[in-house]
Design a protein around this motif. Structure first.
Motif, PDB file in Angstrom:
ATOM      1  N   ILE A 224      -9.965  56.195 -27.745  1.00  0.00           N
ATOM      2  CA  ILE A 224     -10.568  55.951 -26.304  1.00  0.00           C
ATOM      3  C   ILE A 224     -11.905  56.658 -26.744  1.00  0.00           C
ATOM      4  N   LYS A 225     -11.763  58.603 -26.668  1.00  0.00           N
ATOM      5  CA  LYS A 225     -12.926  58.972 -25.873  1.00  0.00           C
ATOM      6  C   LYS A 225     -13.517  58.510 -26.881  1.00  0.00           C
ATOM      7  N   LEU A 226     -13.238  59.343 -28.667  1.00  0.00           N
ATOM      8  CA  LEU A 226     -14.936  58.583 -29.601  1.00  0.00           C
ATOM      9  C   LEU A 226     -15.383  57.318 -28.960  1.00  0.00           C
ATOM     10  N   LEU A 227     -14.603  55.968 -28.865  1.00  0.00           N
ATOM     11  CA  LEU A 227     -15.364  54.718 -28.652  1.00  0.00           C
ATOM     12  C   LEU A 227     -16.178  55.124 -27.284  1.00  0.00           C
ATOM     13  N   LEU A 228     -15.021  55.839 -26.694  1.00  0.00           N
ATOM     14  CA  LEU A 228     -16.400  56.121 -25.001  1.00  0.00           C
ATOM     15  C   LEU A 228     -17.873  56.904 -24.959  1.00  0.00           C
ATOM     16  N   ARG A 229     -17.453  57.551 -26.327  1.00  0.00           N
ATOM     17  CA  ARG A 229     -18.808  59.277 -26.291  1.00  0.00           C
ATOM     18  C   ARG A 229     -19.471  57.881 -27.171  1.00  0.00           C
ATOM     19  N   ARG A 230     -19.171  57.027 -28.478  1.00  0.00           N
ATOM     20  CA  ARG A 230     -20.434  56.026 -28.684  1.00  0.00           C
ATOM     21  C   ARG A 230     -21.075  55.111 -27.950  1.00  0.00           C
ATOM     22  N   ARG A 231     -19.673  54.648 -27.702  1.00  0.00           N
ATOM     23  CA  ARG A 231     -21.444  53.811 -26.050  1.00  0.00           C
ATOM     24  C   ARG A 231     -22.233  54.192 -25.526  1.00  0.00           C
ATOM     25  N   ALA A 232     -22.128  55.392 -24.861  1.00  0.00           N
ATOM     26  CA  ALA A 232     -22.684  56.428 -24.391  1.00  0.00           C
ATOM     27  C   ALA A 232     -24.013  56.325 -24.531  1.00  0.00           C
ATOM     28  N   ALA A 233     -23.515  56.935 -25.797  1.00  0.00           N
ATOM     29  CA  ALA A 233     -24.643  57.456 -26.534  1.00  0.00           C
ATOM     30  C   ALA A 233     -25.757  56.559 -26.731  1.00  0.00           C
ATOM     31  N   ALA A 234     -25.567  54.956 -27.125  1.00  0.00           N
ATOM     32  CA  ALA A 234     -25.744  53.560 -27.413  1.00  0.00           C
ATOM     33  C   ALA A 234     -26.384  53.350 -26.163  1.00  0.00           C
ATOM     34  N   LEU A 235     -25.774  52.886 -25.399  1.00  0.00           N
ATOM     35  CA  LEU A 235     -26.900  53.234 -23.684  1.00  0.00           C
ATOM     36  C   LEU A 235     -27.793  53.771 -23.363  1.00  0.00           C
ATOM     37  N   ALA A 236     -27.387  54.752 -23.809  1.00  0.00           N
ATOM     38  CA  ALA A 236     -28.714  55.754 -23.417  1.00  0.00           C
ATOM     39  C   ALA A 236     -30.008  55.670 -24.196  1.00  0.00           C
ATOM     40  N   ALA A 237     -29.400  55.331 -25.701  1.00  0.00           N
ATOM     41  CA  ALA A 237     -30.667  55.097 -26.535  1.00  0.00           C
ATOM     42  C   ALA A 237     -30.931  53.957 -26.176  1.00  0.00           C
ATOM     43  N   LEU A 238     -30.649  52.870 -25.429  1.00  0.00           N
ATOM     44  CA  LEU A 238     -31.185  51.899 -24.971  1.00  0.00           C
ATOM     45  C   LEU A 238     -31.977  51.693 -23.919  1.00  0.00           C
ATOM     46  N   ASP A 239     -31.819  52.464 -22.591  1.00  0.00           N
ATOM     47  CA  ASP A 239     -32.391  52.798 -21.503  1.00  0.00           C
ATOM     48  C   ASP A 239     -33.502  53.642 -21.965  1.00  0.00           C
ATOM     49  N   ALA A 240     -33.187  53.993 -22.558  1.00  0.00           N
ATOM     50  CA  ALA A 240     -34.432  55.281 -22.983  1.00  0.00           C
ATOM     51  C   ALA A 240     -36.020  54.105 -24.062  1.00  0.00           C
ATOM     52  N   GLY A 241     -35.643  53.654 -24.162  1.00  0.00           N
ATOM     53  CA  GLY A 241     -36.216  52.860 -25.161  1.00  0.00           C
ATOM     54  C   GLY A 241     -36.230  52.643 -27.026  1.00  0.00           C
ATOM     55  N   LEU A 242     -34.299  53.741 -26.928  1.00  0.00           N
ATOM     56  CA  LEU A 242     -34.688  54.052 -28.745  1.00  0.00           C
ATOM     57  C   LEU A 242     -34.199  52.544 -29.191  1.00  0.00           C
ATOM     58  N   TYR A 243     -34.581  51.695 -29.290  1.00  0.00           N
ATOM     59  CA  TYR A 243     -34.057  50.737 -30.225  1.00  0.00           C
ATOM     60  C   TYR A 243     -32.932  50.443 -31.163  1.00  0.00           C
ATOM     61  N   THR A 244     -33.403  50.702 -32.279  1.00  0.00           N
ATOM     62  CA  THR A 244     -32.800  51.547 -33.661  1.00  0.00           C
ATOM     63  C   THR A 244     -31.630  52.491 -33.145  1.00  0.00           C
ATOM     64  N   GLU A 245     -31.760  53.672 -32.852  1.00  0.00           N
ATOM     65  CA  GLU A 245     -30.986  54.692 -32.376  1.00  0.00           C
ATOM     66  C   GLU A 245     -29.716  53.834 -31.860  1.00  0.00           C
ATOM     67  N   SER A 246     -30.537  53.077 -30.661  1.00  0.00           N
ATOM     68  CA  SER A 246     -29.227  51.993 -30.199  1.00  0.00           C
ATOM     69  C   SER A 246     -28.370  51.453 -30.834  1.00  0.00           C
ATOM     70  N   ILE A 247     -28.981  51.002 -31.896  1.00  0.00           N
ATOM     71  CA  ILE A 247     -28.254  49.811 -32.810  1.00  0.00           C
ATOM     72  C   ILE A 247     -27.566  50.632 -33.341  1.00  0.00           C
ATOM     73  N   ARG A 248     -27.950  51.698 -33.824  1.00  0.00           N
ATOM     74  CA  ARG A 248     -27.083  52.487 -35.330  1.00  0.00           C
ATOM     75  C   ARG A 248     -26.100  52.658 -34.600  1.00  0.00           C
ATOM     76  N   HIS A 249     -25.803  53.681 -33.545  1.00  0.00           N
ATOM     77  CA  HIS A 249     -24.899  54.100 -32.520  1.00  0.00           C
ATOM     78  C   HIS A 249     -23.540  52.393 -32.381  1.00  0.00           C
ATOM     79  N   PHE A 250     -24.455  51.439 -31.671  1.00  0.00           N
ATOM     80  CA  PHE A 250     -23.173  49.991 -31.822  1.00  0.00           C
ATOM     81  C   PHE A 250     -22.727  49.871 -32.979  1.00  0.00           C
ATOM     82  N   SER A 251     -23.173  50.109 -33.906  1.00  0.00           N
ATOM     83  CA  SER A 251     -22.626  49.375 -35.639  1.00  0.00           C
ATOM     84  C   SER A 251     -22.014  50.693 -36.039  1.00  0.00           C
TER      85      SER A 251
END
Length: 524
Positions: A224-251
């Protein structure tokens, strides 16, 4: 005195009935056969109808539901213990359900947010404090098994933050209880079964089983902690405008073969769709909306996003269909006076916002109907759909089409259902596959039509360019013939055996200019 004896015998008779039901239920549960566990559930229901506060019966019922993978029933049974339920109850605009007598809410000390209508950010640390504050009052009255059983059920339902808080709380309480009861304080294992109401004896389970269950809970917590960390990183990248990085974390979350709950996957698909949309990849964004709606047909955000995407590429009939579906959901919410799904389900919209959204949606539907009536149907922007430039080459078109074709084939894009563990039964699982197959097939046909249309456009442009290229040499030949005739007139009177002098003169002056020479000056 006679009345007292009659009441005493009535109580003893009920106790014997409950003990009989409990003994038979324990024997059926010990076999670990699903049919026997179903029969044990019926016996436990009969025992609870006689004694609703019997703690051991409640524990066995919850664990039996968890064993049968009826996670929604576990959440409905113990919904007063879900930490985030108070937030969702306030946002929905409808009062929370009445608490049962055998359960006391852990979050009764939460401050009210009536003065502040803005939605507060979800904080796991605040949940821990509130849960522990409730435990300080009710630790001795309530069983510790509730947090562990409900935490596992919340994890399978996609309530990851609630699951982490409940599992950590149950693990901490069980560890403290085991240390109090143990002679050696160096033992770090914890007991997952609480003591029964009579005599303090444990339920029929060995210490090896408790140890194995404690290990499974620890592994579940780490995942659960691993999934939450990955989702937090993806959302942070999405908010920062790093869309490719966000897609990579969600993938990483969505393409992994490890366990991931259905509700959590639907949320991640929706976030990745937003990242694809911001990056200008319309087809991938629509595909993720399709997967979200296959997993959760009542997802309002997915319907709204897909309708906006289809409208942006001028695919008005399909966009109108999604908006009509969204309008039906809004009307059903206003009719039922509650958001769709159970009370513990999270939504990105509050109940008080539904009337305003419905008015805006009605005007959008009317505008789309007018545009369709005016004949704006066939002008679909396939370039934007496929993510290519209007002046692209044939190789760029073929590359984009090949990638989209391989990724969005119906048999390939439906494989995500088989990779993940879904909470529905077989009938609902079949309906999930049917929804995914239909939406994927519509997108695939749209991509095929787009490829044929863009290919014909490129062929017409190439033919036009070829015709222009064939006309250019003819015009160039005519211009060259005119220039040659002029040059012949220029050097017509110049004739001499001294060709070196004549060549230098011509080289200096050029063929397009007359040669300024005098015939007398040349020696023949």
């Amino acid at each position: 005195m006679a009345v007292y004896v009659e009441k005493k015998h009535w109580w003893l008779r009920n106790k014997k009935i409950v003990d009989k039901y409990m003994k038979e239920a324990k024997n059926l549960i010990a076999s670990q056969d699903p049919d026997d566990v179903e029969s044990a559930l019926n016996l436990l229901e009969s025992a609870l109808s006689v004694s609703p506060r019997y703690e051991l019966a409640l524990e066995l019922k919850a664990r039996s539901l968890l064993y049968l993978r009826r996670f929604k029933d576990v959440a409905d049974m113990l919904q007063d213990y879900i930490p985030s339920l108070k937030f969702s109850g306030e946002d929905s605009g409808i009062g929370s359900s009445e608490s049962s007598r055998e359960s006391v809410s852990l979050l009764n000390e939460l401050p009210s947010h009536d003065g502040d209508s803005s939605f507060k950010c979800f904080s796991v640390s605040d949940l821990k404090k509130k849960v522990m504050a409730g435990l300080s009052k009710n630790c001795n009255e309530q069983g510790q098994w509730r947090y562990l059983v409900l935490g596992q059920a919340c994890c399978h339902l996609g309530l990851m933050e609630d699951a982490m808080v409940l599992l950590q709380t149950g693990k901490r309480l069980a560890t403290a209880a085991s240390r109090r009861q143990s002679i050696s304080l160096s033992d770090d294992s914890f007991i997952l079964f609480s003591s029964s109401a009579d005599g303090g004896s444990s339920p029929p389970s060995s210490s090896a089983r408790s140890l194995s269950e404690s290990e499974s809970v620890s592994h579940l917590l780490s995942h659960i902690k691993l999934l939450l960390r990955r989702r937090a990183a993806a959302l942070a990248a999405l908010d920062a405008g790093l869309y490719t990085e966000s897609i990579r974390h969600f993938s990483k979350i969505l393409d992994s073969r490890r366990f991931a709950p259905q509700g959590f996957l639907a949320e991640c698909f929706m976030h990745r769709s937003s990242a694809y949309r911001s990056a200008g990849r319309i087809a991938e964004s629509v595909a993720d909306c399709n997967k979200t709606l296959a997993l959760d047909p009542s997802c309002l955000r997915a319907l709204e996003t897909r309708a906006a995407l289809l409208e942006s590429v001028r695919c008005f009939p399909d966009s109108l269909h999604d908006l009509e579906h969204l309008k039906l959901l809004y009307n059903s919410i206003l009719r039922d006076r509650k958001l769709p799904g159970p009370v513990w389900k999270r939504h990105n919209v509050r109940y008080r916002e539904i009337p305003g959204k419905l008015c805006v949606l009605t005007s959008r539907i009317q505008q789309l109907k007018e545009r369709i009536a005016n004949g704006e149907i066939g002008n679909v922007d396939y370039y934007a759909l496929m993510g290519i430039r209007r002046d692209c080459s044939r190789s760029e078109l073929d590359r984009a089409y090949l990638l989209l074709n391989l990724k969005h084939k119906p048999e390939r894009s439906m494989s995500f259902i088989d990779r993940f563990e879904l909470t529905e039964d077989e009938e609902e699982l079949d309906s999930v596959k049917d929804r995914a197959r239909m939406s994927t097939l519509l997108l695939y046909r749209l991509i095929q039509k787009g490829y044929s249309v863009v290919t014909s456009d490129l062929a017409a442009a190439a033919e036009k360019q070829r015709r222009a290229a064939t006309e250019t040499p003819i015009r160039a030949g005519a211009v060259a013939a005119n220039s040659n005739s002029n040059n012949m007139n220029v050097v017509k009177g110049v004739f001499c055996r001294d060709l070196t002098v004549v060549g230098s003169l011509i080289a200096r002056t050029g063929f397009n200019q007359p040669v300024p020479v005098k015939y007398e000056a040349l020696s023949c």
